[in-house]
Design a protein around this motif. Structure first.
Motif, short mmCIF file in Angstrom:
data_model
loop_
_atom_site.label_atom_id
_atom_site.label_comp_id
_atom_site.label_asym_id
_atom_site.label_seq_id
_atom_site.Cartn_x
_atom_site.Cartn_y
_atom_site.Cartn_z
N ASP A 48 14.39 9.19 9.15
CA ASP A 48 14.27 7.85 8.73
C ASP A 48 15.61 7.57 8.13
OD1 ASP A 48 11.69 8.58 9.06
OD2 ASP A 48 10.65 8.42 7.05
N ASP A 148 10.74 4.30 0.65
CA ASP A 148 9.38 4.68 1.01
C ASP A 148 9.49 6.19 1.16
OD1 ASP A 148 8.18 5.70 3.42
OD2 ASP A 148 9.08 5.54 4.63
N ALA A 187 6.67 1.20 0.48
CA ALA A 187 6.38 2.24 2.09
C ALA A 187 3.98 2.05 1.10
CB ALA A 187 6.53 3.10 1.81
N ALA A 194 2.02 7.20 0.46
CA ALA A 194 2.62 6.71 1.94
C ALA A 194 2.05 7.70 2.80
CB ALA A 194 4.11 6.06 2.26
N SER A 202 8.48 7.88 9.62
CA SER A 202 7.20 7.83 8.67
C SER A 202 6.75 5.87 10.02
CB SER A 202 7.61 7.58 7.61
OG SER A 202 8.61 6.17 7.40
N PHE A 204 6.28 3.03 8.74
CA PHE A 204 6.82 2.55 7.40
C PHE A 204 7.98 2.35 8.03
CE2 PHE A 204 9.13 0.61 3.51
CZ PHE A 204 8.59 -0.58 4.17
N THR A 205 9.26 3.34 8.43
CA THR A 205 10.25 2.96 7.92
C THR A 205 10.72 2.49 9.84
OG1 THR A 205 11.34 4.44 6.84
CG2 THR A 205 12.74 3.98 9.08
N PRO A 240 1.90 -1.46 3.23
CA PRO A 240 3.11 -1.88 2.08
C PRO A 240 2.62 -3.07 1.75
CG PRO A 240 3.61 -1.07 4.72
CD PRO A 240 2.01 -1.29 4.97
#
Length: 564
Positions: A48, A148, A187, A194, A202, A204-205, A240
């Motif tokens: 990430d 994150d 996140a 998360a 991940s 989110f990233t 998020p």
């Protein structure tokens, strides 16, 4: 000519207005912690952090610092060094991927060397979020922290609470920035965790890398789009959340593309798609190419984008194959090392077996040698004839018996003339006889101690070894015995003049004994008062040297009688 000038002017204007403002300075610090020392390691944070670093570089940031697997002191040093870049920056971003924890409403990021055995250890071993916010405080236009780090924290299960009322929360706690133009992106919203997902990055990233570099897209909308993608990817289990506020103006990480003029549009209808392609090429990640292809489903640049994406996939597959090959080579090396160790152990075991066999054979030979002189091990007297000899498994060797047997054998081969029944190994007679045997038998050395091996060497000699020696006045005859040495012939005159020598009386022996003449012209036997006989032979000066006939002991006795 004027048409060409207009096209050139339009292209130059498009390039000029597409560049970021010269006064705007953008800096970013990216940290990814995966290799935790005291809890299980995380797979995605390193990947990430690499993706976000590439995203910020592709967006044209002036400074992008990528740090991985930092300890507590290293995180503090990285923040301190980054503060120098933030001092005159317009936009400052800190991205962190790894473990985080909330204790009593305070959020911390956790270095890789943290142990956190007690809740109060967080003050020394973890980095509070407030310290990160303090570092980016000088930025003029935007201060952004992306965490994150809302994963399910393994430290919560083992951490001791020093105060029962102190709460250690699940995920991170809600936070409200006190400075304007400050955003904190989690996140997962406060109190929830998360997911790392099933892919390389991940959810989110991956969503952030997709939307943050879009030209002219306001950050709030970019985070909103990312939120929608994460909810969809996690089936609404992870949402998020952003804390903080911005003003009314749009704030985009990548400036918006200026609308091309009519002259530019007529001259180059693909200017917009080409610009987007160039921007995607600067970032060069698979999610960005996927976004470009979704926005432009067909066309020349779409085909180029697909080729770039396939190239990345091929490189990833090649890297995976290379890692697999390295793993196979390492496995072969490991097997070769183990095989070499096994061969070495096998050889050592075989050497040990051979050495054991040699020792056993030597012991068996030694036992055989001792057994060969077994009858000499015990000496009995006539009074002990009826005494029962105890049976033993291993013969007992008596060194005195060996000495006696060696002297008997030395006497047999003509090397020993002393007392045979004497079991003393260190007498002068014994040493002389040993040297004589070693000399005439051509041995390398004289034995220092009696033993069966030396006894066997003597027994091997069937004939006489040492030459016979005669006393003074006698010599070896043809048959090997001592005879009287012939005297030189004398003249008749001397014979006539010389009168026969009268026989003298026998001399008086030592200690009052009496001597009687013998027919032997060179000596006589003397009976002593103390008992026994003495054999007298010519000696030095005016006396005789007497030798015991019994037991071969030596003695001296001087007297005045002359030779008869």
């Amino acid at each position: 000519m004027r048409a060409i000038q207009a096209i050139v002017l339009a292209v130059w204007s498009t390039w000029l207005f597409n560049q970021p403002a010269l006064a705007e300075k953008r800096v970013a610090l990216v940290i990814g912690n995966s290799a935790y020392q005291n809890v299980s390691q995380l797979a995605n944070p390193v990947n990430d952090s690499a993706l976000m670093s590439a995203t910020f570089k592709g967006a044209g940031f002036d400074v992008v610092e990528l740090k991985r697997d930092l300890k507590a002191t290293e995180i503090r040093r990285a923040l301190r060094d980054f503060s120098d870049n933030v001092r005159d920056a317009d936009i400052a971003i800190v991205y962190y991927a790894g473990h985080g924890i909330e204790i009593d409403g305070i959020n911390y990021v956790i270095p890789v060397d943290a142990a956190l055995e007690r809740d109060i250890d967080a003050f020394d071993e973890a980095i509070p979020l407030d310290r990160i916010l303090t570092v980016i405080e000088p930025a003029k236009q935007l201060r952004l922290v992306i965490l994150d780090a809302c994963r399910d924290n393994p430290f919560n299960k083992t951490m001791k609470r020093t105060i029962g009322s102190r709460a250690v929360g699940r995920g991170l706690a809600k936070v409200e920035p006190t400075s304007p133009n400050t955003l904190i992106a989690f996140a997962a919203k406060a109190g929830s965790t998360a997911s790392d997902g099933d892919s390389k990055n991940s959810p989110f990233t991956a969503a952030l890398a997709k939307y943050l570099p879009k030209p002219g897209l306001d950050l709030r909308k970019a985070f909103g789009f990312a939120r929608d993608d994460v909810l969809k990817a996690t089936h609404n289990r992870q949402e998020p959340f952003i804390y903080g506020s911005l003003g009314g103006d749009d704030v985009a990480l990548v400036p918006a593309v200026a609308a091309p003029s009519s002259a530019t549009s007529s001259a180059d209808p693909n200017a917009a798609i080409r610009h987007d392609y160039q921007l995607a090429e600067r970032i060069g990640t698979k999610p960005v190419w996927d976004s470009f292809i979704n926005n432009y489903p067909s066309g020349f640049y779409t085909d180029l984008a697909k080729a770039q994406r396939d190239k990345l996939s091929a490189e990833a597959a090649s890297a995976a194959a290379l890692e697999k090959t390295k793993a196979a080579v390492n496995e072969q090396k490991r097997l070769a090392i183990e095989s070499a160790k096994f061969a070495e152990q096998t050889k050592a075991a075989e050497d040990a077996r051979i050495a054991t066999a040699k020792i056993k054979a030597a012991e068996e030979k030694k036992g055989h040698d001792e057994k060969s002189i077994g009858p000499l091990a015990i000496v009995t007297t006539p009074g002990q004839a009826d005494v029962a000899i105890p049976k033993v498994n291993k013969p007992v060797v008596d060194s005195r018996a060996i000495v006696l047997e060696i002297k008997r054998e030395l006497t047999r081969v003509g090397c020993y003339t002393g007392r045979v029944e004497d079991d003393n190994w260190t007498t002068a007679d014994t040493k002389v006889s040993l040297r004589k045997f070693a000399k005439f038998a051509k041995l390398s050395k004289t034995p220092e101690e009696p033993g069966g091996e030396f006894l066997e060497k003597i027994r091997e000699k069937k004939d006489r070894v040492c030459p016979q020696e005669c006393v003074k006045g006698r010599t070896l005859g043809p048959n090997g015995s001592c005879i009287e040495r012939k005297r030189p012939a004398t003249s008749s005159a001397s014979t006539k003049d010389s009168a026969p020598r009268p026989e003298r009386e026998a001399p008086t022996a030592q200690d009052g004994g009496s001597c009687s003449r013998m027919n032997d012209p060179v000596g006589c036997n003397c009976a002593l008062k103390t008992g026994g006989y003495i054999y007298a032979s010519p000696g030095s000066h005016s006396g005789y040297r007497f030798r015991w006939n019994d037991r071969n002991a030596y003695s001296m006795c001087l007297y005045t009688a002359g030779r008869r």
